[in-house]
Design an enzyme around this catalytic site. Structure first.
Site, mmCIF file in Angstrom:
data_model
loop_
_atom_site.group_PDB
_atom_site.id
_atom_site.type_symbol
_atom_site.label_atom_id
_atom_site.label_comp_id
_atom_site.label_asym_id
_atom_site.label_seq_id
_atom_site.Cartn_x
_atom_site.Cartn_y
_atom_site.Cartn_z
ATOM 1 N N THR A 203 0.841 -1.201 0.000
ATOM 2 C CA THR A 203 0.000 0.000 0.000
ATOM 3 C C THR A 203 0.870 1.243 0.000
ATOM 4 O O THR A 203 1.837 1.331 0.751
ATOM 5 C CB THR A 203 -0.919 0.035 1.239
ATOM 6 O OG1 THR A 203 -0.116 -0.110 2.396
ATOM 7 C CG2 THR A 203 -1.973 -1.049 1.164
ATOM 8 N N ASN A 205 1.387 4.829 1.093
ATOM 9 C CA ASN A 205 0.881 5.658 2.203
ATOM 10 C C ASN A 205 0.978 7.135 1.851
ATOM 11 O O ASN A 205 2.057 7.630 1.536
ATOM 12 C CB ASN A 205 1.707 5.392 3.474
ATOM 13 C CG ASN A 205 1.440 4.009 4.046
ATOM 14 O OD1 ASN A 205 1.609 3.000 3.355
ATOM 15 N ND2 ASN A 205 1.016 3.946 5.277
ATOM 16 N N GLU A 251 -4.011 5.131 2.853
ATOM 17 C CA GLU A 251 -3.152 4.284 2.006
ATOM 18 C C GLU A 251 -3.952 3.608 0.908
ATOM 19 O O GLU A 251 -5.138 3.337 1.065
ATOM 20 C CB GLU A 251 -2.420 3.258 2.853
ATOM 21 C CG GLU A 251 -3.283 2.556 3.871
ATOM 22 C CD GLU A 251 -2.475 1.624 4.770
ATOM 23 O OE1 GLU A 251 -1.826 0.729 4.213
ATOM 24 O OE2 GLU A 251 -2.503 1.795 5.985
HETATM 25 C C1 FMN Z 1 -8.421 -1.229 0.843
HETATM 26 C C2 FMN Z 1 -7.844 -1.405 2.212
HETATM 27 C C3 FMN Z 1 -8.670 -1.784 3.264
HETATM 28 C C4 FMN Z 1 -8.171 -1.959 4.545
HETATM 29 N N1 FMN Z 1 -9.009 -2.325 5.555
HETATM 30 C C5 FMN Z 1 -8.512 -2.520 6.802
HETATM 31 C C6 FMN Z 1 -9.372 -2.926 7.881
HETATM 32 O O1 FMN Z 1 -10.580 -3.053 7.725
HETATM 33 N N2 FMN Z 1 -8.826 -3.115 9.078
HETATM 34 C C7 FMN Z 1 -7.477 -2.966 9.320
HETATM 35 O O2 FMN Z 1 -7.031 -3.183 10.430
HETATM 36 N N3 FMN Z 1 -6.650 -2.542 8.330
HETATM 37 C C8 FMN Z 1 -7.129 -2.335 7.088
HETATM 38 N N4 FMN Z 1 -6.292 -1.940 6.074
HETATM 39 C C9 FMN Z 1 -4.945 -1.490 6.405
HETATM 40 C C10 FMN Z 1 -3.918 -2.567 6.542
HETATM 41 O O3 FMN Z 1 -3.888 -2.898 7.903
HETATM 42 C C11 FMN Z 1 -2.613 -1.923 6.115
HETATM 43 O O4 FMN Z 1 -2.640 -1.743 4.743
HETATM 44 C C12 FMN Z 1 -1.463 -2.773 6.507
HETATM 45 O O5 FMN Z 1 -1.321 -2.697 7.887
HETATM 46 C C13 FMN Z 1 -0.175 -2.299 5.807
HETATM 47 O O6 FMN Z 1 0.358 -1.172 6.388
HETATM 48 P P1 FMN Z 1 1.698 -0.507 5.863
HETATM 49 O O7 FMN Z 1 1.437 0.160 4.537
HETATM 50 O O8 FMN Z 1 2.046 0.513 6.919
HETATM 51 O O9 FMN Z 1 2.712 -1.570 5.755
HETATM 52 C C14 FMN Z 1 -6.785 -1.758 4.783
HETATM 53 C C15 FMN Z 1 -5.955 -1.366 3.721
HETATM 54 C C16 FMN Z 1 -6.456 -1.197 2.452
HETATM 55 C C17 FMN Z 1 -5.559 -0.761 1.330
HETATM 56 N N1 ADP Z 2 0.187 -2.036 -6.496
HETATM 57 C C1 ADP Z 2 0.755 -1.213 -5.607
HETATM 58 N N2 ADP Z 2 0.003 -0.418 -4.816
HETATM 59 C C2 ADP Z 2 0.589 0.387 -3.914
HETATM 60 N N3 ADP Z 2 1.903 0.482 -3.733
HETATM 61 C C3 ADP Z 2 2.712 -0.279 -4.496
HETATM 62 C C4 ADP Z 2 2.174 -1.157 -5.458
HETATM 63 N N4 ADP Z 2 3.189 -1.797 -6.058
HETATM 64 C C5 ADP Z 2 4.315 -1.348 -5.503
HETATM 65 N N5 ADP Z 2 4.063 -0.423 -4.574
HETATM 66 C C6 ADP Z 2 5.135 0.223 -3.770
HETATM 67 O O1 ADP Z 2 5.240 -0.495 -2.551
HETATM 68 C C7 ADP Z 2 5.108 0.390 -1.433
HETATM 69 C C8 ADP Z 2 4.224 -0.242 -0.370
HETATM 70 O O2 ADP Z 2 4.744 -1.333 0.200
HETATM 71 P P1 ADP Z 2 4.332 -1.820 1.656
HETATM 72 O O3 ADP Z 2 4.789 -3.227 1.735
HETATM 73 O O4 ADP Z 2 2.891 -1.574 1.966
HETATM 74 O O5 ADP Z 2 5.276 -0.943 2.569
HETATM 75 P P2 ADP Z 2 5.067 0.476 3.284
HETATM 76 O O6 ADP Z 2 4.412 0.136 4.538
HETATM 77 O O7 ADP Z 2 6.443 1.026 3.456
HETATM 78 O O8 ADP Z 2 4.240 1.360 2.427
HETATM 79 C C9 ADP Z 2 4.437 1.624 -1.954
HETATM 80 O O9 ADP Z 2 4.748 2.806 -1.247
HETATM 81 C C10 ADP Z 2 4.922 1.659 -3.408
HETATM 82 O O10 ADP Z 2 6.143 2.360 -3.474
#
Ligand code: FMN
Ligand code: ADP
Length: 327
Positions: A203, A205, A251
Site C-alpha cells: 500500500t 501511504n 493508504e
Molecule cells: C483497501 C484497504 C482496506 C483496509 N481495511 C482494513 C481494515 O478493515 N482493518 C485494518 O485493520 N486494516 C485495514 N487496512 C490497512 C492494513 O492494515 C494496512 O494496509 C497494513 O497494515 C499495511 O500497512 P503498511 O502500509 O504501513 O505496511 C486496509 C488497507 C487497504 C488498502
Molecule cells: N500495487 C501497488 N500499490 C501500492 N503500492 C505499491 C504497489 N506496487 C508497488 N508499490 C510500492 O510499494 C510500497 C508499499 O509497500 P508496503 O509493503 O505496503 O510498505 P510500506 O508500509 O512502506 O508502504 C508503496 O509505497 C509503493 O512504493
C-alpha cells in the site's frame, strides 16, 4: 489562463474583463453557474472572463489560530478555473484593511482592476461589516449579474454541505455537488512495511498536503493519479485496528501496478465508500477481506471517470508532459 496576485493598494494593469467573484472552495455546481454566467456576459461584451478570489481565507484572517480545512487549496482552485475555461485568475490579498473598505472603496478597487462587469452569487457580501451586497452594486450603478442558488433535493449546494458529506464518508454525495470526485494530493511516504510482505497487498501511504479535509475512516474505491497516469485503486483511511500502535493512515493499493512510489507526489480520488474499517483476527482474515474489496472496487470503478473536466489530469509532480486519465 493568466494569474495575477496583488494587494488592493497596488493593483497591476489588468485587461478589461468580466469577473466572477467569490472564495470558490471546491468550484462546485453553484460556483460553476457563476462561471457560466461570466462567460456568457464576456462573449456578449467581447471581453476576457475569469475569477476574482481572495487569499488567505477570510476565516483565517478573522479567526487566527482556528484550524481550517478546505476542499481545495488555492492551487487547486487555479487549476479548476483553468480547466473550466477562465482566461484570468485574480487573487486579492485578503487582509483586515481590505475587509474594512467601505462598499464604495470596494467598487473603486473593481474599477482600478478594470472589471467592466461583475458576476456574483445572490448572497455575495463585501466591505466593512458586510455592508456591501448585490443591492449596493445596483445602487452604485455597477454592471453586474446575480446568480441564484443552485439546489438539489437537499437544498442549496454549498462548500459547507460538501465538507459535511466528505467528513461523513458520503463521497458520492460530495461528487454529485462538486462535479468530480473528491480528491486529496500529497506525498507517498514509508509505512510499516507490512502491506507487501505480510498481506500481499503493498500500500502506498499518503502524507496529505496540509489543510485538506479527509473522508471519514473507512474503505473506499477510488483512483490514484501518479507520474505514470491514473490508476484504479482501493483506499483505506484509518488506524489499522488489526495491528497495534498505528496512527491514522491514508493508504492505497493500486490495481495492476508494480513500481516504487516513495517520494512521489500523487493525488488520491475517493469515488465510492465500500465499508467501515474493521478489526480482524489476524493478517489472513484481513487479506481475505482485501481480496473481496478489490473485486468490489473493480466492479464499481469500471467505466467511472473521477475527473470528467480533466482538472487534475496532469501529474502532480508537473515534471514534463505526462499521460492523464485513461492513459
Ligand atoms: C483497501 C484497504 C482496506 C483496509 N481495511 C482494513 C481494515 O478493515 N482493518 C485494518 O485493520 N486494516 C485495514 N487496512 C490497512 C492494513 O492494515 C494496512 O494496509 C497494513 O497494515 C499495511 O500497512 P503498511 O502500509 O504501513 O505496511 C486496509 C488497507 C487497504 C488498502
Ligand atoms: N500495487 C501497488 N500499490 C501500492 N503500492 C505499491 C504497489 N506496487 C508497488 N508499490 C510500492 O510499494 C510500497 C508499499 O509497500 P508496503 O509493503 O505496503 O510498505 P510500506 O508500509 O512502506 O508502504 C508503496 O509505497 C509503493 O512504493
Amino acid at each position: 489562463m493568466q494569474i495575477f496576485r496583488f494587494s488592493y493598494t497596488s493593483i497591476p494593469c489588468l485587461p478589461h474583463s468580466v469577473l466572477a467573484a467569490g472564495f470558490f472552495d471546491g468550484f462546485h455546481q453553484g460556483h460553476r453557474a457563476l462561471l457560466t454566467e461570466a462567460k456568457k456576459q464576456a462573449e456578449r461584451l467581447g471581453l476576457p472572463w475569469g475569477v476574482l478570489t481572495f487569499d488567505p481565507d477570510p476565516w483565517a484572517v478573522f479567526r487566527p489560530g482556528e484550524p481550517l480545512e478546505h476542499i481545495q487549496s488555492l492551487e487547486d482552485r487555479e487549476r479548476t478555473a483553468e480547466a473550466l475555461g477562465a482566461n484570468l485568475f485574480c487573487i486579492l490579498d485578503f487582509t483586515r484593511a481590505f475587509a474594512s473598505l467601505s462598499p464604495d472603496g470596494f467598487h473603486q478597487v473593481l474599477k482600478d482592476m478594470h472589471v467592466d462587469y461583475l458576476v456574483t452569487g445572490f448572497d455575495f457580501r463585501y466591505g466593512a461589516r458586510n455592508a456591501g451586497s448585490v443591492q449596493s452594486l445596483t445602487k452604485a450603478g455597477f454592471a453586474h449579474s446575480v446568480v441564484q442558488a443552485v439546489t438539489d433535493l437537499d437544498g442549496k449546494i454549498s462548500s459547507t454541505r460538501i465538507e459535511e458529506a466528505v467528513r461523513g464518508g458520503n463521497v458520492e454525495a460530495a461528487a454529485a455537488m462538486l462535479g468530480q470526485d473528491y480528491s486529496v494530493p500529497g506525498l507517498i511516504v514509508h509505512g510499516f512495511g507490512r502491506g507487501g510482505k505480510l498481506l500481499g497487498f503493498p500500500t502506498a501511504n499518503l502524507q496529505p498536503d496540509p489543510g485538506y479535509l479527509l473522508p471519514a475512516r473507512g474503505v473506499y474505491a477510488g483512483f490514484v493519479q501518479t507520474d505514470s497516469g491514473i490508476h484504479e485503486a482501493m483506499i483505506s483511511v484509518g488506524v489499522n485496528p488489526t495491528f497495534t500502535g498505528t496512527g491514522q493512515t491514508v493508504e492505497a493499493f493500486l490495481f495492476d501496478f508494480d513500481s516504487d512510489l516513495y517520494g512521489q507526489r500523487v493525488r488520491f480520488y475517493f469515488s465510492r465508500r465500500l465499508r467501515p474499517e474493521k478489526r480482524f483476527d489476524g493478517p489472513e482474515a484481513l487479506k481475505s477481506q482485501l481480496v473481496k474489496d478489490e473485486a468490489q472496487s473493480r466492479q464499481v470503478l469500471d467505466g467511472h471517470d473521477p475527473d470528467p473536466d480533466g482538472v487534475y489530469a496532469t501529474a502532480e509532480s508537473r515534471q514534463g508532459s505526462l499521460p492523464g486519465p485513461g492513459a
